[in-house]
Design a protein around this motif. Sequence first.
Motif, mmCIF file in Angstrom:
data_model
loop_
_atom_site.group_PDB
_atom_site.id
_atom_site.type_symbol
_atom_site.label_atom_id
_atom_site.label_comp_id
_atom_site.label_asym_id
_atom_site.label_seq_id
_atom_site.Cartn_x
_atom_site.Cartn_y
_atom_site.Cartn_z
ATOM 1 N N LEU A 10 0.828 -1.209 0.000
ATOM 2 C CA LEU A 10 0.000 0.000 0.000
ATOM 3 C C LEU A 10 0.858 1.252 0.000
ATOM 4 C CD1 LEU A 10 -2.885 -0.918 2.443
ATOM 5 C CD2 LEU A 10 -3.016 -0.612 -0.023
ATOM 6 N N ALA A 11 1.940 1.242 0.764
ATOM 7 C CA ALA A 11 2.815 2.411 0.807
ATOM 8 C C ALA A 11 3.480 2.665 -0.541
ATOM 9 C CB ALA A 11 3.880 2.216 1.875
ATOM 10 N N THR A 12 3.705 1.608 -1.293
ATOM 11 C CA THR A 12 4.310 1.756 -2.613
ATOM 12 C C THR A 12 3.311 2.296 -3.630
ATOM 13 O OG1 THR A 12 5.752 -0.120 -2.130
ATOM 14 C CG2 THR A 12 5.535 0.516 -4.434
ATOM 15 N N ILE A 13 2.073 1.841 -3.530
ATOM 16 C CA ILE A 13 1.058 2.201 -4.526
ATOM 17 C C ILE A 13 0.477 3.596 -4.261
ATOM 18 C CG2 ILE A 13 -1.242 1.607 -5.386
ATOM 19 C CD1 ILE A 13 -0.499 -1.327 -4.924
ATOM 20 N N CYS A 14 0.170 3.896 -3.003
ATOM 21 C CA CYS A 14 -0.525 5.140 -2.660
ATOM 22 C C CYS A 14 0.438 6.327 -2.614
ATOM 23 C CB CYS A 14 -1.227 4.979 -1.321
ATOM 24 S SG CYS A 14 -2.495 3.696 -1.354
ATOM 25 N N ARG A 15 -0.141 7.512 -2.770
ATOM 26 C CA ARG A 15 0.667 8.736 -2.823
ATOM 27 C C ARG A 15 0.794 9.444 -1.486
ATOM 28 N NH1 ARG A 15 -1.365 11.441 -8.490
ATOM 29 N NH2 ARG A 15 -0.780 9.678 -9.797
ATOM 30 N N SER A 16 -0.144 9.212 -0.557
ATOM 31 C CA SER A 16 -0.082 9.899 0.733
ATOM 32 C C SER A 16 -0.459 8.924 1.851
ATOM 33 C CB SER A 16 -1.031 11.098 0.767
ATOM 34 O OG SER A 16 -2.362 10.666 0.708
ATOM 35 N N GLN A 17 -0.145 9.309 3.073
ATOM 36 C CA GLN A 17 -0.456 8.478 4.225
ATOM 37 C C GLN A 17 -1.972 8.368 4.421
ATOM 38 O OE1 GLN A 17 1.383 9.850 7.794
ATOM 39 N NE2 GLN A 17 0.736 8.084 9.001
ATOM 40 N N GLN A 18 -2.685 9.417 4.135
ATOM 41 C CA GLN A 18 -4.140 9.391 4.257
ATOM 42 C C GLN A 18 -4.742 8.402 3.262
ATOM 43 O OE1 GLN A 18 -6.048 13.116 3.464
ATOM 44 N NE2 GLN A 18 -7.987 12.476 4.376
ATOM 45 N N GLN A 19 -4.218 8.349 2.071
ATOM 46 C CA GLN A 19 -4.716 7.417 1.067
ATOM 47 C C GLN A 19 -4.426 5.976 1.480
ATOM 48 O OE1 GLN A 19 -3.153 8.114 -2.842
ATOM 49 N NE2 GLN A 19 -4.722 6.882 -3.826
ATOM 50 N N VAL A 20 -3.284 5.737 2.087
ATOM 51 C CA VAL A 20 -2.962 4.393 2.586
ATOM 52 C C VAL A 20 -3.953 3.981 3.665
ATOM 53 C CG1 VAL A 20 -1.265 3.012 3.829
ATOM 54 C CG2 VAL A 20 -0.513 4.530 2.019
ATOM 55 N N LEU A 21 -4.249 4.880 4.569
ATOM 56 C CA LEU A 21 -5.175 4.584 5.659
ATOM 57 C C LEU A 21 -6.567 4.254 5.130
ATOM 58 C CD1 LEU A 21 -5.610 4.520 8.740
ATOM 59 C CD2 LEU A 21 -6.296 6.899 8.554
ATOM 60 N N LEU A 22 -7.062 5.056 4.213
ATOM 61 C CA LEU A 22 -8.400 4.819 3.665
ATOM 62 C C LEU A 22 -8.452 3.546 2.818
ATOM 63 C CD1 LEU A 22 -9.332 8.484 2.711
ATOM 64 C CD2 LEU A 22 -10.208 7.136 4.617
ATOM 65 N N THR A 23 -7.398 3.264 2.091
ATOM 66 C CA THR A 23 -7.355 2.052 1.268
ATOM 67 C C THR A 23 -7.265 0.810 2.141
ATOM 68 O OG1 THR A 23 -6.234 3.316 -0.453
ATOM 69 C CG2 THR A 23 -6.186 0.945 -0.654
ATOM 70 N N SER A 24 -6.567 0.903 3.255
ATOM 71 C CA SER A 24 -6.398 -0.264 4.115
ATOM 72 C C SER A 24 -7.724 -0.735 4.715
ATOM 73 C CB SER A 24 -5.397 0.033 5.218
ATOM 74 O OG SER A 24 -5.917 0.967 6.128
ATOM 75 N N PHE A 25 -8.687 0.161 4.872
ATOM 76 C CA PHE A 25 -9.995 -0.267 5.373
ATOM 77 C C PHE A 25 -10.642 -1.277 4.437
ATOM 78 C CE2 PHE A 25 -10.079 3.912 7.686
ATOM 79 C CZ PHE A 25 -10.013 3.357 8.934
ATOM 80 N N PHE A 26 -10.495 -1.089 3.135
ATOM 81 C CA PHE A 26 -11.111 -1.993 2.171
ATOM 82 C C PHE A 26 -10.356 -3.313 2.049
ATOM 83 C CE2 PHE A 26 -12.490 2.225 0.758
ATOM 84 C CZ PHE A 26 -13.868 2.029 0.798
ATOM 85 N N ILE A 27 -9.117 -3.333 2.464
ATOM 86 C CA ILE A 27 -8.320 -4.559 2.373
ATOM 87 C C ILE A 27 -8.374 -5.341 3.681
ATOM 88 C CG2 ILE A 27 -5.977 -5.431 2.104
ATOM 89 C CD1 ILE A 27 -5.507 -3.156 0.131
ATOM 90 N N ASN A 28 -8.250 -4.647 4.812
ATOM 91 C CA ASN A 28 -8.196 -5.324 6.104
ATOM 92 C C ASN A 28 -9.532 -5.910 6.538
ATOM 93 O OD1 ASN A 28 -5.477 -4.868 6.442
ATOM 94 N ND2 ASN A 28 -5.795 -2.944 7.505
ATOM 95 N N LEU A 29 -10.630 -5.251 6.246
ATOM 96 C CA LEU A 29 -11.927 -5.733 6.701
ATOM 97 C C LEU A 29 -12.259 -7.122 6.151
ATOM 98 C CD1 LEU A 29 -14.387 -5.093 8.428
ATOM 99 C CD2 LEU A 29 -15.421 -4.060 6.410
#
Length: 52
Positions: free
Chosen positions: A9-28
């Motif tokens: 996620l850190a490699t793909i996303c551009r900001s820390q906020q985007q990583v956090l929001l994207t992780s919700f869809f992956i972790n759940l």
Amino acid sequence: MGISLGIMLATICRSQQQVLLTSFFINLPIVRTSGAVSPIEAMPPFFKFYLY
């Protein structure tokens, strides 16, 4: 597995906020199908097929 997902996620996303929001869809889905929330025997057959 968690660290590898975080690095991906850190490699793909551009900001820390985007990583956090994207992780919700992956972790759940990972937590829901891991058996931590409900027993694997109680899951629908569709999810059981991919777990074994």
